[in-house]
Design a protein around this motif. Structure first.
Motif, mmCIF file in Angstrom:
data_model
loop_
_atom_site.group_PDB
_atom_site.id
_atom_site.type_symbol
_atom_site.label_atom_id
_atom_site.label_comp_id
_atom_site.label_asym_id
_atom_site.label_seq_id
_atom_site.Cartn_x
_atom_site.Cartn_y
_atom_site.Cartn_z
ATOM 1 N N TYR A 1 0.837 -1.206 0.000
ATOM 2 C CA TYR A 1 0.000 0.000 0.000
ATOM 3 C C TYR A 1 0.873 1.258 0.000
ATOM 4 N N GLU A 2 1.874 1.311 0.849
ATOM 5 C CA GLU A 2 2.729 2.501 0.916
ATOM 6 C C GLU A 2 3.534 2.677 -0.359
ATOM 7 N N ASP A 3 4.065 1.579 -0.927
ATOM 8 C CA ASP A 3 4.860 1.681 -2.151
ATOM 9 C C ASP A 3 4.008 2.155 -3.328
ATOM 10 N N ALA A 4 2.801 1.592 -3.464
ATOM 11 C CA ALA A 4 1.955 1.954 -4.597
ATOM 12 C C ALA A 4 1.431 3.375 -4.477
ATOM 13 N N LEU A 5 1.158 3.818 -3.264
ATOM 14 C CA LEU A 5 0.619 5.158 -3.080
ATOM 15 C C LEU A 5 1.614 6.231 -3.514
ATOM 16 N N ALA A 6 2.893 5.990 -3.296
ATOM 17 C CA ALA A 6 3.903 6.998 -3.608
ATOM 18 C C ALA A 6 4.331 6.977 -5.065
ATOM 19 N N SER A 7 4.160 5.862 -5.766
ATOM 20 C CA SER A 7 4.700 5.735 -7.124
ATOM 21 C C SER A 7 3.636 5.656 -8.207
ATOM 22 N N TRP B 1 -14.825 -13.519 -14.325
ATOM 23 C CA TRP B 1 -14.398 -13.820 -12.966
ATOM 24 C C TRP B 1 -13.470 -12.721 -12.470
ATOM 25 N N THR B 2 -13.422 -12.546 -11.159
ATOM 26 C CA THR B 2 -12.641 -11.475 -10.549
ATOM 27 C C THR B 2 -11.747 -12.054 -9.459
ATOM 28 N N ALA B 3 -10.474 -11.685 -9.519
ATOM 29 C CA ALA B 3 -9.524 -11.978 -8.447
ATOM 30 C C ALA B 3 -9.089 -10.645 -7.855
ATOM 31 N N LEU B 4 -9.334 -10.439 -6.573
ATOM 32 C CA LEU B 4 -9.118 -9.144 -5.934
ATOM 33 C C LEU B 4 -8.224 -9.317 -4.708
ATOM 34 N N MET B 5 -7.126 -8.541 -4.684
ATOM 35 C CA MET B 5 -6.237 -8.510 -3.520
ATOM 36 C C MET B 5 -6.388 -7.153 -2.844
ATOM 37 N N SER B 6 -6.559 -7.156 -1.532
ATOM 38 C CA SER B 6 -6.789 -5.937 -0.763
ATOM 39 C C SER B 6 -5.553 -5.629 0.074
ATOM 40 N N PHE B 7 -5.161 -4.338 0.085
ATOM 41 C CA PHE B 7 -3.993 -3.888 0.840
ATOM 42 C C PHE B 7 -4.359 -2.616 1.598
ATOM 43 N N GLY B 8 -3.778 -2.450 2.768
ATOM 44 C CA GLY B 8 -4.030 -1.272 3.587
ATOM 45 C C GLY B 8 -4.985 -1.575 4.724
ATOM 46 N N ASP C 1 -5.430 -6.586 5.282
ATOM 47 C CA ASP C 1 -4.247 -6.347 4.465
ATOM 48 C C ASP C 1 -3.696 -7.664 3.923
ATOM 49 N N GLY C 2 -3.602 -7.754 2.588
ATOM 50 C CA GLY C 2 -3.053 -8.943 1.943
ATOM 51 C C GLY C 2 -4.033 -10.045 1.657
ATOM 52 N N ASP C 3 -5.318 -9.877 1.965
ATOM 53 C CA ASP C 3 -6.305 -10.931 1.701
ATOM 54 C C ASP C 3 -6.638 -10.988 0.214
ATOM 55 N N LEU C 4 -6.966 -12.184 -0.238
ATOM 56 C CA LEU C 4 -7.339 -12.437 -1.632
ATOM 57 C C LEU C 4 -8.738 -13.030 -1.659
ATOM 58 N N ILE C 5 -9.567 -12.547 -2.594
ATOM 59 C CA ILE C 5 -10.908 -13.105 -2.792
ATOM 60 C C ILE C 5 -11.124 -13.283 -4.283
ATOM 61 N N VAL C 6 -11.662 -14.433 -4.658
ATOM 62 C CA VAL C 6 -11.951 -14.765 -6.049
ATOM 63 C C VAL C 6 -13.430 -15.105 -6.141
ATOM 64 N N PHE C 7 -14.143 -14.473 -7.082
ATOM 65 C CA PHE C 7 -15.575 -14.724 -7.245
ATOM 66 C C PHE C 7 -15.947 -14.600 -8.710
ATOM 67 N N GLY C 8 -17.183 -14.963 -9.009
ATOM 68 C CA GLY C 8 -17.659 -14.964 -10.388
ATOM 69 C C GLY C 8 -18.446 -13.726 -10.729
ATOM 70 N N THR C 9 -19.691 -13.935 -11.170
ATOM 71 C CA THR C 9 -20.532 -12.826 -11.617
ATOM 72 C C THR C 9 -21.431 -12.300 -10.506
ATOM 73 N N GLN C 10 -21.083 -12.537 -9.253
ATOM 74 C CA GLN C 10 -21.913 -12.063 -8.145
ATOM 75 C C GLN C 10 -21.886 -10.531 -8.068
ATOM 76 N N GLY D 1 -6.830 4.496 4.470
ATOM 77 C CA GLY D 1 -7.026 4.178 3.061
ATOM 78 C C GLY D 1 -6.821 2.699 2.766
ATOM 79 N N ARG D 2 -7.259 2.328 1.580
ATOM 80 C CA ARG D 2 -7.169 0.931 1.168
ATOM 81 C C ARG D 2 -7.024 0.873 -0.350
ATOM 82 N N MET D 3 -6.258 -0.105 -0.845
ATOM 83 C CA MET D 3 -6.099 -0.338 -2.276
ATOM 84 C C MET D 3 -6.536 -1.756 -2.609
#
Length: 842
Positions: free
Chosen positions: A103-109, A199-206, A222-231, A250-252
């Motif tokens: 989260y900190e690295d992506a926010l600055a760059s 389908w969606t693969a989503l990683m959450s940071f922050g 922070d760091g969790d992954l969730i994978v789902f379909g057309t929900q 904040g969260r990314m």
């Protein structure tokens, strides 16, 4: 998402993880179970086993398990555009990328942009529509997006996580070239509920944030992954208890959209997983680029000003590539280059040169990559003609490499002629891509289209204009057919107030029957302060761009109210199109004659519309604006003219009475029919206004006459005094009883007595014994039985008592009935049992 605060408690030790079942609605669950039954039968499972697995009864399995999936109907709420093969359950992986500081690295760059809000339109094929405010301005989303997504090499930790995700989830068919990166700065940022066709693969940071999946909250840390379909999913506003939304962290989220198939596997570079048995396509492209860089470097030295130095080294027996690398490392000093080569440093210099060739000689490398791209495109066109293979993955890798080199060139040298050429080339590609649209949703829903498809940027076209006016529907479509119009945009601001054939709900179906693409998009509404102001805003400009896009492909027209275009909003729309270089032809009459839009000034009702509407808004807010009033004559004239155009409704009084199932319903129906009968005798009803009653019986007519007498006497139609205080007791005609000895019959004792009492007591009720209808007043004394039935019953009772008094049956000590009791009829025995010996002796 309903502006209502809700409190949820979460605990890290009890957070759900693994595979979880989720369905958007009961219809989705029903349809999914039907398809699962078919799939499980194809796997060889028995009926009872399938029923146990899906939690359904065997009858459900019996209904669907031998059908083809295409034969299974979709329940309500299951949209047609959602492919069933894309359905899947939810998978949650906790701590997939925890404590890596992404989260900190992506926010600055990262450079962040604010996208515009849009939403899916389920009605017309599932396209996306832009969201506007009341004045026609595009509404921004609640989050921000990275401008270029996740750029390879910018965030090495995230690159490794994405590679790991591609391997573990076996993602081979990506929708987007790069993963998306979304930023939620604080608790006020949100994402409205939506769904995707992939389908969606989503990683959450922050900071931890709630993600709703089919209205079920899931807290992603922070760091969790969730994978789902057309929900359906979304991110609501969030804060901790006792704090505010602005104070929340904040969260990314890093988002990958992918398909469950491998149809687009070649498009997965640069994130295709690196495996041990073979190099990835990204690595292959790097190797190709390195070889091209070496060849370009040697070729440039041999043909340039330093050709003599290079020739000296090659004449001494050194390889051209190593000699070029040594000259470059020693600033083209031949003696130092020879010393380095003699020391055996040539290969090391070559490796180092290849690793940094992109930074040291970008111009030559870009030229070599460009030549290689041209060769691939030429080979691709010839191979397609011969049915050859596909080399698109290498073309994409080269284009990506050219983009990175261009960015580095601009950063170091401040741009240049080459950068301008590539920028122009990219502009041409973007303009070509922006012009491709399937006709669903809004044309300008994407940013790249809003940059290239405004009406000033599109090729000149011809657009037709016509007003519905007083044209019959048949003539209207004949005019459209005469000009071969295949696309119709309805820009009328208050089209729902139009005549029935030209209301949007009716016109859409009529256009569909005539194979005309129709869209209702009101322009110039009061909330947008008139047509001129609305055309200057985002909604007006986007809709005109969409109309011109259609006009370049099919005959297109826009619709207004007035038949005379000089008295309609169409004059402003046509002027705006003409100003952008397009041609507008107004259809002037029912014969299809056209007139071109001339150069002219806007009339006063158009030019002064904005100031007038703003003044009205100020008066309304200040409470100075009076409510509009119409005279009774004008209102009556309008009502009569509108109602006479519609067919008169007919009501069968006998059928309505037969629909009553209880006595209370019968009372209400008869009272309502009496009211309609009284109104049908008025002059308006005789002229053809209002419903027409058929098969009216005498009791309904009598009650209607009683209502008319009460109204003539200055009372209510129920006979009550006007202005009298309401009593707590219910009205006399209502259902007041709950059963018991009265049988639950309504109480009519409160009806007014007097001259009209006899005519009011006309409720007909069937006798309980003979089932013949009598007035209820005649049945009250007999507790629901007529006089004849009551007399016959009294005679039977008298006869029974005579028989019983002469011979009272003796009771057997054992309790069995005596012979005399058996000789009596069943009705007499029940009478005797109810009254007992005391009743007989009396």
């Amino acid at each position: 998402f309903t502006d209502k605060e809700r409190l949820s408690e979460f605990c890290a030790s009890t957070d759900p993880a693994g595979n979880l079942e989720s369905n958007s609605s009961a219809g989705h669950k029903e349809y999914q179970d039907r398809l699962r039954v078919i799939a499980l039968r194809q796997e060889g499972k028995e009926k009872n086993e399938i029923a146990e697995l899906i939690g359904r009864p065997p009858r459900f399995v019996q209904t669907w398990w031998r059908k083809d999936p295409k034969e299974v109907p979709k329940p309500a709420g299951v949209h047609e555009y959602l492919k069933t093969e894309f359905w899947r359950d939810v998978e949650i992986v906790r701590g997939f990328g925890k404590d890596q500081g992404i989260y900190e690295d992506a926010l600055a760059s990262t450079e962040w942009v604010q996208p515009m809000a849009d939403g899916r339109e389920f009605k017309n094929g599932g396209g996306y529509r832009l969201k506007y405010d009341k004045e026609g301005r595009m509404r921004p989303q609640g989050n921000q997006n990275a401008k270029d997504g996740v750029v390879p090499g910018r965030l090495p930790k995230l690159d490794r996580l994405v590679q790991r995700l591609m391997v573990e989830q076996d993602i081979d068919d990506r929708v987007l070239k790069r993963p998306g990166l979304l930023w939620y700065p604080d608790g006020t940022s949100d994402a409205i509920v939506h769904r995707h066709e992939a389908w969606t693969a989503l990683m959450s940071f922050g900071s931890p944030r709630i993600l709703t999946i089919d209205n079920h909250p899931v807290l992603l840390r922070d760091g969790d992954l969730i994978v789902f379909g057309t929900q359906r999913h979304g991110v609501p506003k969030m804060c901790t208890e006792g704090s505010t939304f602005d104070e929340y962290g904040g969260r990314m989220s890093v988002v990958l959209f992918f398909m469950p198939t491998g149809q687009q596997a070649s498009g997965s570079a640069p994130w295709r997983a690196i495996r041990d048995d073979e190099p990835s396509r990204k690595m292959q492209s790097w190797l190709v680029d390195a070889d091209l860089g070496k060849d370009a470097q040697v070729s440039g030295l041999m043909n340039g000003s330093k050709s003599a130095e290079l020739k000296q080294l090659t004449d001494l027996g050194f390889e051209a590539a190593e000699a070029a690398a040594a000259l470059k490392a020693t600033n083209f000093d031949v003696s130092l280059a020879v010393e380095a080569l003699l020391n055996g440093s040539g290969s090391a210099l070559l490796v180092e040169d290849c690793s940094c060739c992109m930074a040291a000689n970008r111009v030559s490398q870009i030229a070599a990559l460009w030549r290689r791209l041209q060769e691939l495109q030429t080979a691709s066109s010839s191979s397609d003609a011969l049915g050859g293979g596909d080399g698109s993955w290498e073309e994409k890798a080269i284009l990506e490499q050219l983009t990175e080199l261009e960015m580095a060139e601009e950063a170091e040298a401040g741009g240049g002629v080459l950068a301008a050429q590539f920028a122009q080339y990219e502009e041409m590609l973007d303009a070509t891509d922006a012009d491709e649209w399937d006709g669903r949703g809004d044309l300008m829903v994407r940013e790249w289209r809003r940059q290239h498809l405004h009406i000033e940027q599109q090729e000149p076209s011809t657009v037709y204009s016509l007003g519905c006016g007083s044209l019959p529907e048949k003539i209207f479509f004949e005019v459209l057919s005469a000009h071969s119009v295949r696309v119709l945009y309805d820009f009328r601001p208050d089209a729902e107030q139009a005549q029935s054939p030209f209301r949007p709900s009716h016109l859409e179906g009529a256009c569909k029957r005539h194979a005309i693409h129709y869209r209702y998009a009101p322009l110039g509404r009061e909330g947008a302060y008139g047509i001129l102001k609305h055309l200057r805003e985002d909604e007006g400009r986007n809709l005109l761009a969409e109309l011109v896009w259609w006009a370049r492909r099919k005959r297109s027209a826009f619709l207004g109210f007035a038949e005379n275009w000089r008295e309609d909003h169409r004059i402003a729309i046509a002027a705006r199109l003409k100003e952008a270089g397009h041609k507008v032809l107004h259809v002037t009459n029912a014969f299809g004659d056209v007139e071109e839009q001339p150069d002219m000034e806007m009339p006063d009702f158009i030019s002064g519309e904005e100031s007038r509407l703003r003044m009205l808004e100020k008066q309304r807010l200040a409470g100075e604006l009076k409510r509009k009033e119409k005279s009774a004559s004008s209102r009556s004239t309008e009502a009569v003219a509108q109602r006479l155009t519609q067919p008169r409704k007919e009501i069968d009084a006998g059928a309505e009475l037969r629909k009553a199932n209880t006595q209370a319903e019968l009372c209400r129906v008869q009272r309502r029919l009496a009211d309609l009968q009284r109104r049908s005798e008025s002059s308006d009803a005789k002229a053809g206004l209002g419903p027409k009653l058929l098969h009216v019986n005498k009791w309904v007519k009598a009650e209607a006459a009683l209502q008319a007498e009460n109204l003539a006497a200055g009372k209510t139609k129920d006979g009550k005094e006007k202005g009298a205080e309401k009593q707590n007791s219910p009205p006399v005609y209502s259902w007041t009883s709950t059963g018991g000895t009265s049988g639950g019959n309504p109480d009519f004792s409160g009806y007014p007595s007097g001259a009209g009492a006899e005519s009011s007591e006309v409720l007909m009720v069937a006798c309980l014994s003979c089932e013949i209808a009598y007035p209820w007043q005649d049945l009250i004394a007999g507790d629901g039985r007529c006089v004849a039935c009551t007399s016959s019953e009294d005679a039977s009772c008298a006869e029974l008592k005579t028989v019983e008094s002469s011979a009272v049956p003796t009771e057997d000590p054992t309790g069995a009935p005596s012979e005399d009791t058996k000789a009596l009829s069943r009705w007499a025995r029940r009478k005797l049992e109810r009254e007992g010996p005391a009743g007989v002796s009396s």
